[in-house]
Design a protein around this motif. Structure first.
Motif, PDB file in Angstrom:
ATOM      1  N   SER A 114      55.131 -17.740  16.810  1.00  0.00           N
ATOM      2  CA  SER A 114      53.791 -17.152  16.812  1.00  0.00           C
ATOM      3  C   SER A 114      52.700 -18.203  16.988  1.00  0.00           C
ATOM      4  CB  SER A 114      53.560 -16.347  15.528  1.00  0.00           C
ATOM      5  OG  SER A 114      54.441 -15.241  15.497  1.00  0.00           O
ATOM      6  N   LEU A 115      52.880 -19.367  16.364  1.00  0.00           N
ATOM      7  CA  LEU A 115      51.931 -20.468  16.564  1.00  0.00           C
ATOM      8  C   LEU A 115      51.895 -20.892  18.026  1.00  0.00           C
ATOM      9  CD1 LEU A 115      52.674 -22.765  13.477  1.00  0.00           C
ATOM     10  CD2 LEU A 115      50.756 -21.177  13.766  1.00  0.00           C
ATOM     11  N   CYS A 116      53.062 -20.988  18.635  1.00  0.00           N
ATOM     12  CA  CYS A 116      53.150 -21.387  20.046  1.00  0.00           C
ATOM     13  C   CYS A 116      52.529 -20.342  20.962  1.00  0.00           C
ATOM     14  CB  CYS A 116      54.602 -21.645  20.431  1.00  0.00           C
ATOM     15  SG  CYS A 116      55.321 -23.094  19.631  1.00  0.00           S
ATOM     16  N   VAL A 117      52.786 -19.071  20.676  1.00  0.00           N
ATOM     17  CA  VAL A 117      52.210 -17.996  21.485  1.00  0.00           C
ATOM     18  C   VAL A 117      50.685 -18.028  21.376  1.00  0.00           C
ATOM     19  CG1 VAL A 117      51.983 -15.480  21.707  1.00  0.00           C
ATOM     20  CG2 VAL A 117      54.244 -16.523  21.441  1.00  0.00           C
ATOM     21  N   ALA A 118      50.170 -18.231  20.174  1.00  0.00           N
ATOM     22  CA  ALA A 118      48.717 -18.289  19.982  1.00  0.00           C
ATOM     23  C   ALA A 118      48.104 -19.425  20.798  1.00  0.00           C
ATOM     24  CB  ALA A 118      48.387 -18.454  18.496  1.00  0.00           C
ATOM     25  N   GLU A 119      48.733 -20.582  20.755  1.00  0.00           N
ATOM     26  CA  GLU A 119      48.218 -21.731  21.501  1.00  0.00           C
ATOM     27  C   GLU A 119      48.281 -21.480  23.006  1.00  0.00           C
ATOM     28  OE1 GLU A 119      46.291 -25.128  22.227  1.00  0.00           O
ATOM     29  OE2 GLU A 119      46.613 -24.263  20.252  1.00  0.00           O
ATOM     30  N   CYS A 120      49.392 -20.936  23.467  1.00  0.00           N
ATOM     31  CA  CYS A 120      49.550 -20.635  24.893  1.00  0.00           C
ATOM     32  C   CYS A 120      48.547 -19.565  25.335  1.00  0.00           C
ATOM     33  CB  CYS A 120      50.976 -20.170  25.163  1.00  0.00           C
ATOM     34  SG  CYS A 120      51.348 -19.936  26.907  1.00  0.00           S
ATOM     35  N   ALA A 121      48.354 -18.547  24.517  1.00  0.00           N
ATOM     36  CA  ALA A 121      47.391 -17.489  24.839  1.00  0.00           C
ATOM     37  C   ALA A 121      45.985 -18.057  24.960  1.00  0.00           C
ATOM     38  CB  ALA A 121      47.440 -16.394  23.769  1.00  0.00           C
ATOM     39  N   LYS A 122      45.650 -18.953  24.065  1.00  0.00           N
ATOM     40  CA  LYS A 122      44.324 -19.584  24.097  1.00  0.00           C
ATOM     41  C   LYS A 122      44.149 -20.416  25.370  1.00  0.00           C
ATOM     42  CE  LYS A 122      41.365 -22.383  21.123  1.00  0.00           C
ATOM     43  NZ  LYS A 122      41.271 -23.097  19.845  1.00  0.00           N
ATOM     44  N   GLU A 123      45.174 -21.172  25.739  1.00  0.00           N
ATOM     45  CA  GLU A 123      45.119 -21.982  26.960  1.00  0.00           C
ATOM     46  C   GLU A 123      45.003 -21.109  28.207  1.00  0.00           C
ATOM     47  OE1 GLU A 123      48.447 -24.689  27.094  1.00  0.00           O
ATOM     48  OE2 GLU A 123      47.996 -25.450  25.086  1.00  0.00           O
ATOM     49  N   LEU A 124      45.772 -20.010  28.252  1.00  0.00           N
ATOM     50  CA  LEU A 124      45.701 -19.106  29.402  1.00  0.00           C
ATOM     51  C   LEU A 124      44.336 -18.418  29.479  1.00  0.00           C
ATOM     52  CD1 LEU A 124      49.272 -17.549  29.262  1.00  0.00           C
ATOM     53  CD2 LEU A 124      48.333 -19.004  31.098  1.00  0.00           C
ATOM     54  N   ALA A 125      43.787 -18.056  28.333  1.00  0.00           N
ATOM     55  CA  ALA A 125      42.458 -17.437  28.311  1.00  0.00           C
ATOM     56  C   ALA A 125      41.414 -18.403  28.870  1.00  0.00           C
ATOM     57  CB  ALA A 125      42.097 -17.021  26.885  1.00  0.00           C
ATOM     58  N   LYS A 126      41.512 -19.660  28.478  1.00  0.00           N
ATOM     59  CA  LYS A 126      40.577 -20.661  28.990  1.00  0.00           C
ATOM     60  C   LYS A 126      40.730 -20.802  30.502  1.00  0.00           C
ATOM     61  CE  LYS A 126      38.996 -25.374  28.313  1.00  0.00           C
ATOM     62  NZ  LYS A 126      39.075 -26.559  27.469  1.00  0.00           N
ATOM     63  N   LYS A 127      41.960 -20.871  30.967  1.00  0.00           N
ATOM     64  CA  LYS A 127      42.231 -21.051  32.399  1.00  0.00           C
ATOM     65  C   LYS A 127      41.702 -19.889  33.230  1.00  0.00           C
ATOM     66  CE  LYS A 127      45.946 -21.853  35.699  1.00  0.00           C
ATOM     67  NZ  LYS A 127      47.362 -22.214  35.871  1.00  0.00           N
ATOM     68  N   TYR A 128      41.843 -18.668  32.699  1.00  0.00           N
ATOM     69  CA  TYR A 128      41.490 -17.483  33.484  1.00  0.00           C
ATOM     70  C   TYR A 128      40.176 -16.833  33.084  1.00  0.00           C
ATOM     71  CZ  TYR A 128      46.093 -17.966  35.458  1.00  0.00           C
ATOM     72  OH  TYR A 128      47.198 -18.455  36.107  1.00  0.00           O
ATOM     73  N   GLY A 129      39.414 -17.484  32.203  1.00  0.00           N
ATOM     74  CA  GLY A 129      38.091 -16.993  31.873  1.00  0.00           C
ATOM     75  C   GLY A 129      38.046 -15.833  30.893  1.00  0.00           C
ATOM     76  N   ALA A 130      39.069 -15.695  30.081  1.00  0.00           N
ATOM     77  CA  ALA A 130      39.077 -14.649  29.042  1.00  0.00           C
ATOM     78  C   ALA A 130      38.570 -15.246  27.732  1.00  0.00           C
ATOM     79  CB  ALA A 130      40.487 -14.097  28.876  1.00  0.00           C
ATOM     80  N   ASP A 131      38.391 -14.425  26.746  1.00  0.00           N
ATOM     81  CA  ASP A 131      37.915 -14.855  25.434  1.00  0.00           C
ATOM     82  C   ASP A 131      39.038 -15.600  24.705  1.00  0.00           C
ATOM     83  OD1 ASP A 131      37.427 -14.719  22.511  1.00  0.00           O
ATOM     84  OD2 ASP A 131      35.676 -13.530  23.089  1.00  0.00           O
ATOM     85  N   GLU A 132      38.848 -16.888  24.511  1.00  0.00           N
ATOM     86  CA  GLU A 132      39.893 -17.725  23.903  1.00  0.00           C
ATOM     87  C   GLU A 132      40.189 -17.329  22.460  1.00  0.00           C
ATOM     88  OE1 GLU A 132      39.388 -22.012  24.603  1.00  0.00           O
ATOM     89  OE2 GLU A 132      37.994 -21.442  26.210  1.00  0.00           O
ATOM     90  N   GLU A 133      39.154 -17.031  21.701  1.00  0.00           N
ATOM     91  CA  GLU A 133      39.358 -16.691  20.295  1.00  0.00           C
ATOM     92  C   GLU A 133      40.145 -15.388  20.147  1.00  0.00           C
ATOM     93  OE1 GLU A 133      36.796 -16.593  16.218  1.00  0.00           O
ATOM     94  OE2 GLU A 133      35.903 -15.611  17.949  1.00  0.00           O
ATOM     95  N   LYS A 134      39.793 -14.386  20.933  1.00  0.00           N
ATOM     96  CA  LYS A 134      40.514 -13.116  20.869  1.00  0.00           C
ATOM     97  C   LYS A 134      41.966 -13.292  21.322  1.00  0.00           C
ATOM     98  CE  LYS A 134      38.051  -9.874  22.893  1.00  0.00           C
ATOM     99  NZ  LYS A 134      37.074  -8.863  23.338  1.00  0.00           N
ATOM    100  N   ALA A 135      42.182 -14.098  22.331  1.00  0.00           N
ATOM    101  CA  ALA A 135      43.549 -14.361  22.791  1.00  0.00           C
ATOM    102  C   ALA A 135      44.359 -15.057  21.703  1.00  0.00           C
ATOM    103  CB  ALA A 135      43.520 -15.210  24.063  1.00  0.00           C
TER     104      ALA A 135
END
Length: 140
Positions: free
Chosen positions: A43-64
């Motif tokens: 879950s920690l890894c998924v959260a970090e990856c989701a945040k990185e993908l959100a940053k890359k694609y312009g989504a909300d990093e905190e929500k991701a």
């Protein structure tokens, strides 16, 4: 079986009309208690990856990050607890999902986030709710 709804006030730091700050560290503490070491690390890894993908694609990093950390919050809960929280949230299980209990955790996870943690953001709830099966018209 699950935590009291009165705990909601501790998990969201503050809310304004269009902006909420979530308490990521408290969510980490909660999932650490609910999950095995393996699933916690996942879950920690998924959260970090989701945040990185959100940053890359312009989504909300905190929500991701929130969706990522909470996506498996009910993965290791017994089916009775999962069904109880789904019912408490007023959520339904589709026929497709009913035929495979491995999908219950995504529904109960979204229900837990909504009812127990007080998360109201539909993008976060839907990200948790459909993280295994996906759905048409998913948000970024």
């Amino acid at each position: 079986m699950f935590q009291s709804c009165c705990q909601k006030k501790y998990l969201i730091i503050f809310q304004k009309k269009d902006y909420t700050v979530y308490n990521i560290n408290e969510y980490k503490n909660i999932i650490k208690e609910r999950l095995s070491d393996y699933r916690f690390y996942h879950s920690l890894c998924v959260a970090e990856c989701a945040k990185e993908l959100a940053k890359k694609y312009g989504a909300d990093e905190e929500k991701a990050e929130v969706a990522g950390i909470l996506h498996d919050i009910c993965k290791e809960a017994d089916l009775d607890e999962q069904l109880e929280i789904i019912e408490k949230a007023g959520m339904t299980i589709t026929e497709f999902e009913r035929n495979s209990k491995k999908f219950y955790h995504q529904i109960s996870g979204a229900a837990y986030a909504k009812v127990i943690l007080g998360i109201e953001d539909e993008e976060i709830l839907n990200a948790i709710r459909f993280h295994t099966t996906g759905r048409a018209n998913m948000s970024l």
